[in-house]
Every structure is written in structure tokens, then in C-alpha cells.
Design an enzyme around this catalytic site. Sequence first.
Site, PDB file in Angstrom:
ATOM      1  N   HIS A 101       0.693  -0.821  -0.657  1.00  0.00           N
ATOM      2  CA  HIS A 101       0.123  -0.565   0.375  1.00  0.00           C
ATOM      3  C   HIS A 101       1.087   1.498   0.213  1.00  0.00           C
ATOM      4  O   HIS A 101       2.345   1.272   0.765  1.00  0.00           O
ATOM      5  CB  HIS A 101      -0.762  -0.307   1.078  1.00  0.00           C
ATOM      6  CG  HIS A 101      -1.815  -1.123   1.512  1.00  0.00           C
ATOM      7  ND1 HIS A 101      -1.846  -1.826   1.452  1.00  0.00           N
ATOM      8  CD2 HIS A 101      -3.290  -0.897   0.991  1.00  0.00           C
ATOM      9  CE1 HIS A 101      -2.826  -3.084   2.092  1.00  0.00           C
ATOM     10  NE2 HIS A 101      -4.056  -2.521   1.562  1.00  0.00           N
ATOM     11  N   ASP A 104       1.681   2.078   3.155  1.00  0.00           N
ATOM     12  CA  ASP A 104       2.774   1.309   4.149  1.00  0.00           C
ATOM     13  C   ASP A 104       4.411   1.899   3.558  1.00  0.00           C
ATOM     14  O   ASP A 104       5.458   1.488   4.913  1.00  0.00           O
ATOM     15  CB  ASP A 104       2.964  -0.263   3.381  1.00  0.00           C
ATOM     16  CG  ASP A 104       1.856  -0.475   3.221  1.00  0.00           C
ATOM     17  OD1 ASP A 104       0.951  -0.430   4.447  1.00  0.00           O
ATOM     18  OD2 ASP A 104       1.119  -1.305   2.621  1.00  0.00           O
ATOM     19  N   GLU A 232     -11.046  -6.556  -4.522  1.00  0.00           N
ATOM     20  CA  GLU A 232     -11.150  -7.780  -2.782  1.00  0.00           C
ATOM     21  C   GLU A 232     -11.520  -7.730  -2.248  1.00  0.00           C
ATOM     22  O   GLU A 232     -11.890  -6.523  -1.661  1.00  0.00           O
ATOM     23  CB  GLU A 232      -8.992  -7.198  -1.874  1.00  0.00           C
ATOM     24  CG  GLU A 232      -9.050  -8.613  -1.169  1.00  0.00           C
ATOM     25  CD  GLU A 232      -7.729  -8.206  -0.289  1.00  0.00           C
ATOM     26  OE1 GLU A 232      -8.440  -8.350   1.022  1.00  0.00           O
ATOM     27  OE2 GLU A 232      -7.061  -7.719  -1.038  1.00  0.00           O
ATOM     28  N   HIS A 271     -11.726 -13.427   4.110  1.00  0.00           N
ATOM     29  CA  HIS A 271     -12.968 -12.059   3.765  1.00  0.00           C
ATOM     30  C   HIS A 271     -13.803 -13.113   3.628  1.00  0.00           C
ATOM     31  O   HIS A 271     -14.914 -12.902   3.616  1.00  0.00           O
ATOM     32  CB  HIS A 271     -12.516 -11.113   2.606  1.00  0.00           C
ATOM     33  CG  HIS A 271     -11.114 -10.440   3.026  1.00  0.00           C
ATOM     34  ND1 HIS A 271     -10.842  -9.805   2.383  1.00  0.00           N
ATOM     35  CD2 HIS A 271     -10.908  -9.774   4.102  1.00  0.00           C
ATOM     36  CE1 HIS A 271      -9.920  -8.914   2.691  1.00  0.00           C
ATOM     37  NE2 HIS A 271     -10.145  -8.878   4.362  1.00  0.00           N
TER      38      HIS A 271
END
Length: 436
Positions: A101, A104, A232, A271
Site C-alpha cells: 500500500h 506502508d 478484493e 474475507h
Amino acid sequence: MKEYFPDIPKVVYEGPDSDNPFAFTHYNPDEVVAGKTMREHLRFAAPYWHVMRNELSDPFGAGTALMPWDDGTDSLDNALARVPVFFEFLDKIDIDLYCFHDRDIAPEGKTLDETHEIFARVVEELESYQQSTGKSLLWGTACLFGHPRYAHGAATSPSAEVYAYAASQVKHALEATHRLGGTGYVFWGGREGYGSLINTDMKRELDHLGAFLHMAVDHAKKIGFEGQFFIEPKPREPSTHQYDSDAAACLNFLREYDLLEHFQLNIETNHATLAGHTMEHELQTAIGAGALGSIDANRGDELLGWDTDQFPTDIYGTTRVMLEVLKMGGFTKGGLNFDAKRRRESHEPEDLFHAHIGGMDAFARGLKIAAKIIEDGKFSDFIAHRYASFNTGTGAEIESGKASLDSLDVYARGIDAPQLASGRQEYLENLFNRYL
């Protein structure tokens, strides 16, 4: 050059009889399975956010991770100091790919312009290390959920100013991904949803999200980025409901907004669990639409109700994942990204290696077992036989679209009442266990 993990050797394959905790017992990257090497099949990637930035906090306690290379500041110098640590880790664990990311790898500055300048400098450093080590970027993404400005969403924010800010962030993250040779770019809508419908215009938010993704597609064409876009899915947490709630919801959204030709799905095991599905269900839903692109490899804790992102060590799970990957022909621009973190109690640097070794060995075993199951053909033969009545006659007419209610009425009245064959679930479960 300074070593940041001086007591950790380079991890290599030593075979199932090895008792070396810093060796692979099943992952042999050069071993050929089903026509390709394990390295080619599995395409392991390490996530920058968990390896370098996860402090191992939880909702009830502060972080415990020992990261002696990190001074704890949000400075550019500290961001640059993390880069050689990460690439040493990739080298020693023998992982070729990584994901990031934007936030990050680089902190925000005092202004948006400064933020982009800091980000560009760290991307330059990553590019240099990629060139010197041969490591590559699997995919990049923008963090559009962590900062308080995104509390109400990014591309679904009720604020046009926030929407524009998110667009600027995605522009630069996409360009960085292109510069670093990433084969994909991911959208995870961590705040793209709602806490309550009492203050939400859902249709308007979805329209805005669709427009946002079209802008990304257009910009990719403009800059020559030929990587794959991924969405995602995740049902909830942090939002009460997220618009990308599961694979089916994502596919419906992509079809409605004429985006399916541009996007595939990045499916995550934890997820899927939070959505009330198995990982197999989510993978088959995506594969059925020709839209499975990549996988975040982890698992959840059945006793906890949040996204625990644990390392995948369940051989049943890794085998079932690799069965689906092999049946679809393998990855093209995706891979297996370890979106997984150590437990809070496993806070020393060497635990990073133990965790990834376990996940890599589990998937290597899953790959070998899945290949054997497919080679033997017992499951595929059983399923094919179970649906054999659709191969000819009236069944074939149904599948070809030639049947009608009238024709089926005539057929049904001319046959004896159907007698069902057993689904043999227990037999097949026993058969599956024999491969493990």
C-alpha cells in the site's frame, strides 16, 4: 552491507526429514509438479504492510513487535531505512514477489504535494533494490481507509474534496506500480460502504465508485500500464457493510457498471470466512465468471469474529485452494500473497521467518496433493458421472437452450418418477483424506 537478520540463514529446501526450523520441508522451488516448478505455480508474494509495518497490536492491546531497524517515526529517513531490511528478508526467505500500500512504504507529508514527493523517493529506492536483487512487484494499491479523512469512504465519500484527494492518491500509486513493473493493481474498499443507511444514498455512492474505477482504467491506458486490475471482496469490518462484500457482489457491481472486462478478483480466505462462505465457494464463484486473478493467502480464527489474518497452515485449506487454481490453469498476473501476520505473542524478528516457512510449506503440500487428485481423476470422474444425464437427449437440450416448459412437460409426463442416486458425500470425504 549491514545484515538485519544476522542469525537467520538463507532458507532452503531440506526435505520432509529435516528438523531445521529455518528450512523448507515441502517447498522445493525447482521441483516440477503438474508441468511447472513450484515457484511458477505458487508465485509467493510478501506484503510490505505485515512484514515491515505490523506492530502486532490488537483491539485490546498495544503492539509487541520488535523491529530494531525502525525508529518509530513517520520520517522519510525511516521509510528509506526499511527498504534494505525488506529485501534482505525476501532474499533469505526465497520469495520473489511483494505487494504494497502506498502509505506502508511512505508517510504523508504536510501537504499533498509533499506526500507525493516522499512517496516518489521511496519508490525510487524500491526500484533500485529490485534491480540489484531481481525481486519484483506483484501488485500495488493505495491505502484509502486508514486516514481519518476516509472515515466516510474514499470513492464513496459524501465529500467531493475527499473523493478528489483519493483520486490523486490512486493516480500516483498506479503510476508507481507501473514504474516498478507490477503485474497488477488492487482496489480494496475498506471504507467503501456504510455504517448506517439512515444517512446514506447508496445508489449515488455506487455510481461514484463505478466512475472512480473507470477513471483508473482510463489512466492506466494513458500511461501504458498493462497490468491487471483486481477488486478484493470483504463483507464488513471496518464498515457495517462494504459494497465489495463477496465475490458475487463484486461481479454484479462490475457487470452493472461495465467494468468486468477490466477487473478480476483478488480473493482472500479470511474475507471469505467473514462473508459466511468457504474459500472454495468464493474461488469457484470467481472462476465461473472467468474472473479469478489473485489470492491473499491466510486463514481466520473460527472462534473470533474479526479479520485475524493468520498464516495458512491447514493442509485441507491449501489443498482445496490449489485444486481450484490448477483447474483454472494457474495464475497469469496474480499469485499467492501472504496477507497474514504473526500472532501478537510471536514478536521477535525470527518469527517472521517461521511464519512464512509454515505457509510456504503448507501450500507446497497442498499443490502436490491437488496435482495428485487431478491426475487420478476420481473426483472429476464422479462429478462428471453425476451430471451425465445432461450430456444427451433432454438434458442436452436444457443446456443448449433448446428446451421449453412445454417440451419438458411432455418429457416429464412420459417417464417414470425419477429415482435419485446418492451424492456419496461421506465416501468422497474419505477419499479426499486418503490423499493427505
